[in-house]
Design a protein around this motif. Sequence first.
Motif, PDB file in Angstrom:
ATOM      1  N   GLU A   1       1.478  -1.188  -0.035  1.00  0.00           N
ATOM      2  CA  GLU A   1      -0.058  -0.205   0.070  1.00  0.00           C
ATOM      3  C   GLU A   1       0.815   1.199   0.015  1.00  0.00           C
ATOM      4  OE1 GLU A   1      -4.307   0.008   1.621  1.00  0.00           O
ATOM      5  OE2 GLU A   1      -2.691  -1.454   3.490  1.00  0.00           O
ATOM      6  N   ASN A   2       0.388   2.046  -0.476  1.00  0.00           N
ATOM      7  CA  ASN A   2       1.019   3.888  -0.710  1.00  0.00           C
ATOM      8  C   ASN A   2       2.754   2.987  -1.281  1.00  0.00           C
ATOM      9  OD1 ASN A   2      -0.236   6.167  -0.179  1.00  0.00           O
ATOM     10  ND2 ASN A   2      -0.985   5.007   2.230  1.00  0.00           N
ATOM     11  N   ALA A   3       2.804   2.491  -2.178  1.00  0.00           N
ATOM     12  CA  ALA A   3       4.079   2.327  -2.185  1.00  0.00           C
ATOM     13  C   ALA A   3       4.720   2.623  -4.139  1.00  0.00           C
ATOM     14  CB  ALA A   3       4.628   0.577  -2.411  1.00  0.00           C
ATOM     15  N   TYR A   4       5.750   2.772  -3.964  1.00  0.00           N
ATOM     16  CA  TYR A   4       6.422   3.395  -5.511  1.00  0.00           C
ATOM     17  C   TYR A   4       6.917   3.130  -6.248  1.00  0.00           C
ATOM     18  CZ  TYR A   4       6.705   7.265  -2.064  1.00  0.00           C
ATOM     19  OH  TYR A   4       6.281   8.071  -0.551  1.00  0.00           O
ATOM     20  N   LEU A   5       6.642   2.681  -7.861  1.00  0.00           N
ATOM     21  CA  LEU A   5       6.840   2.141  -8.935  1.00  0.00           C
ATOM     22  C   LEU A   5       7.443   2.168 -10.028  1.00  0.00           C
ATOM     23  CD1 LEU A   5       5.823  -1.224 -10.305  1.00  0.00           C
ATOM     24  CD2 LEU A   5       3.555   0.074 -10.881  1.00  0.00           C
ATOM     25  N   VAL A   6       8.773   2.027 -10.145  1.00  0.00           N
ATOM     26  CA  VAL A   6       9.568   2.891 -10.932  1.00  0.00           C
ATOM     27  C   VAL A   6       9.919   2.375 -12.298  1.00  0.00           C
ATOM     28  CG1 VAL A   6      12.119   3.967 -11.144  1.00  0.00           C
ATOM     29  CG2 VAL A   6      10.960   3.304  -8.762  1.00  0.00           C
ATOM     30  N   CYS A   7       9.869   3.519 -13.149  1.00  0.00           N
ATOM     31  CA  CYS A   7       9.925   2.770 -14.365  1.00  0.00           C
ATOM     32  C   CYS A   7      11.209   3.649 -15.231  1.00  0.00           C
ATOM     33  CB  CYS A   7       8.578   3.165 -15.547  1.00  0.00           C
ATOM     34  SG  CYS A   7       8.627   2.634 -17.195  1.00  0.00           S
ATOM     35  N   ALA A   8      12.272   2.542 -15.913  1.00  0.00           N
ATOM     36  CA  ALA A   8      12.941   3.584 -17.343  1.00  0.00           C
ATOM     37  C   ALA A   8      13.123   2.558 -18.185  1.00  0.00           C
ATOM     38  CB  ALA A   8      14.058   3.582 -16.207  1.00  0.00           C
ATOM     39  N   ASP A   9      13.694   3.844 -19.708  1.00  0.00           N
ATOM     40  CA  ASP A   9      13.424   3.177 -20.496  1.00  0.00           C
ATOM     41  C   ASP A   9      12.732   1.544 -20.664  1.00  0.00           C
ATOM     42  OD1 ASP A   9      15.058   5.307 -20.777  1.00  0.00           O
ATOM     43  OD2 ASP A   9      17.067   3.141 -20.135  1.00  0.00           O
ATOM     44  N   GLY A  10      11.235   1.360 -20.250  1.00  0.00           N
ATOM     45  CA  GLY A  10      10.062   0.925 -20.667  1.00  0.00           C
ATOM     46  C   GLY A  10      10.011  -0.566 -19.791  1.00  0.00           C
ATOM     47  N   VAL A  11      11.083  -0.015 -18.906  1.00  0.00           N
ATOM     48  CA  VAL A  11      11.467  -1.736 -18.201  1.00  0.00           C
ATOM     49  C   VAL A  11      11.126  -1.036 -15.895  1.00  0.00           C
ATOM     50  CG1 VAL A  11      12.855  -2.789 -17.443  1.00  0.00           C
ATOM     51  CG2 VAL A  11      13.063  -2.017 -19.518  1.00  0.00           C
ATOM     52  N   CYS A  12      10.365  -1.939 -15.955  1.00  0.00           N
ATOM     53  CA  CYS A  12      10.535  -2.105 -13.694  1.00  0.00           C
ATOM     54  C   CYS A  12      11.587  -2.098 -13.381  1.00  0.00           C
ATOM     55  CB  CYS A  12       9.475  -2.994 -13.502  1.00  0.00           C
ATOM     56  SG  CYS A  12       8.838  -2.524 -12.474  1.00  0.00           S
ATOM     57  N   LYS A  13      11.655  -1.227 -12.949  1.00  0.00           N
ATOM     58  CA  LYS A  13      13.182  -0.643 -12.037  1.00  0.00           C
ATOM     59  C   LYS A  13      12.983  -1.427 -10.628  1.00  0.00           C
ATOM     60  CE  LYS A  13      16.028   1.472 -14.530  1.00  0.00           C
ATOM     61  NZ  LYS A  13      17.165   0.074 -14.734  1.00  0.00           N
ATOM     62  N   GLY A  14      11.493  -1.672 -10.437  1.00  0.00           N
ATOM     63  CA  GLY A  14      11.385  -2.353  -8.810  1.00  0.00           C
ATOM     64  C   GLY A  14      10.434  -1.853  -7.880  1.00  0.00           C
ATOM     65  N   ALA A  15       9.901  -2.544  -7.336  1.00  0.00           N
ATOM     66  CA  ALA A  15       8.200  -1.699  -6.195  1.00  0.00           C
ATOM     67  C   ALA A  15       9.094  -1.314  -4.342  1.00  0.00           C
ATOM     68  CB  ALA A  15       7.515  -2.821  -5.970  1.00  0.00           C
ATOM     69  N   TYR A  16       8.865  -0.620  -4.252  1.00  0.00           N
ATOM     70  CA  TYR A  16       9.163   0.075  -3.172  1.00  0.00           C
ATOM     71  C   TYR A  16       8.186   0.611  -2.222  1.00  0.00           C
ATOM     72  CZ  TYR A  16      13.127   0.061  -6.167  1.00  0.00           C
ATOM     73  OH  TYR A  16      14.381  -0.765  -7.184  1.00  0.00           O
ATOM     74  N   GLN A  17       8.380   0.666  -0.853  1.00  0.00           N
ATOM     75  CA  GLN A  17       7.579   1.042  -0.348  1.00  0.00           C
ATOM     76  C   GLN A  17       8.450   2.564   0.465  1.00  0.00           C
ATOM     77  OE1 GLN A  17       4.716  -1.611   1.643  1.00  0.00           O
ATOM     78  NE2 GLN A  17       4.477   0.712   1.544  1.00  0.00           N
ATOM     79  N   GLU A  18       9.882   2.613   0.425  1.00  0.00           N
ATOM     80  CA  GLU A  18      10.636   3.656   0.695  1.00  0.00           C
ATOM     81  C   GLU A  18      11.229   4.410  -0.837  1.00  0.00           C
ATOM     82  OE1 GLU A  18      10.075   5.614   2.788  1.00  0.00           O
ATOM     83  OE2 GLU A  18       9.375   4.604   4.697  1.00  0.00           O
TER      84      GLU A  18
END
Length: 445
Positions: free
Chosen positions: A24-41
């Motif tokens: 919940e309330n987490a961060y999803l990072v995308c770069a160049d069309g690819v997922c960099k990961g899902a993070y709580q912080e």
Amino acid sequence: MSEGFVLKGDLCFSRASGDLEVMENAYLVCADGVCKGAYQELPEEFSSLPLTDHQNRLIVPGLVDLHVHAPQYTFWGLGMDLELIQWLNRHTFPEESKYEDLSYAEKAYRAFADEVYRGPNTRAVVFATRHTPATLLLMDILEGSGLAAYVGKVNMDRNGIPPLQEESAEASLADTEIWLQAALGEKRYANVKPILTPRFIPSCTDGLMSGLKAVQRSYGLPVQSHLSENQGEVAWVRELCPGAGSYAQAYDAFGMFGGDTPTVMAHCVWMSDEEIELMRKRQVFVAHCPQSNMNLSSGIAPVRRFLDAGIPVGLGSDVAGGSHTSIFRAMSDAIQVSKLYWRLVDESCRALTLEEAFYLGTLGGGAFFGNIGSFLPGYEFDALVIDDSRNLDTGPLDMQSRLARVVYQPDRNVIEEKYVRGKNIFDRPLGNAGFKKASKEEGVV
Ligand code: GUN
Ligand code: FE
């Protein structure tokens, strides 16, 4: 890092079968069309990327339809009182014959692509018809929509009806070459790729199957077909291929059954132990199409056995055998038929859980495309931002409960953003396809 961004919201994705991650309330990072990961912080290294806070929205991977017939969208819901072979002869083959006419094909394929564009599926493995020009038109339309797809010109040189059946194996192979030259030449497509598509064994002579194997080898193409959907069909294949030990071996004899040839087989309802073992050995994908299997009275595929055996499995709508395109709907159908299988057929086969069905519709089917269907680092960034607030009318729900409602009542979901390979396909100048996302009032199934 070019083209990077961060989405904040309530994330839900599979790490493996039955292994659901919720954040919940987490961060999803995308770069160049690819997922960099899902993070709580949010890690410091991504702090300079533009961030959109999707408060209270669910963010899930885009769904994957591992088996759908684009030309059949025009007659969904019709002929559902028939079984497979009668249904093909009375409804499917006459309808597919119309795709000789490009203006008909254009109207029908735009309607199909528009339906998929608005819904939750970001990728699909698609049957077109035997017609090369209409198949290229479908590929153009899908490319214009921003969706990702494998699309196959269908091969069928026996047991069709006169306007649809190809004249000979040679004619079918020659058309296939023309189609591939056009589809693969001049960098025509970024998100749409060809897949070899022998309709099923009853539609293809031995000469055609051998010729297609040569084509497969020279272009390195994946293959899609149908396997053991209906008992009458299985008996027919036994008559047509007396030398083959089984339906699966009838494909395998031509090198069209996995191994070096990435292969997806729709249905797999009536499978012997030996066929299941061969699928495992060759890592052939099963496209499980529960709604179609109910509509055409085909039976219930033993998905638990496939999963226990280590066979890759995804979900298919099989429109128009199935009458809905949404893979959310296929998830709840898969759970429901697995309960009937457990209760009525084999009590050693536990019913599918919600987590397992969600896996099948995302990561399970996504694996046919590569690293697709999860928010693990390195996965292509296909994602849906879903407003599920219409389901939250009885007070706050935990994430699993929200997912259950989204799966079981998908017509209440509003998809606000839809990403394919890092691009929000709802947020771009309308392309040649002129697609529009559904309004909040309309909802999206
Ligand atoms: N087997 C061969 N062709 C078809 C088709 O179009 N739909 C389904 N469900 N099964 C098939
Ligand atoms: Fe099918």
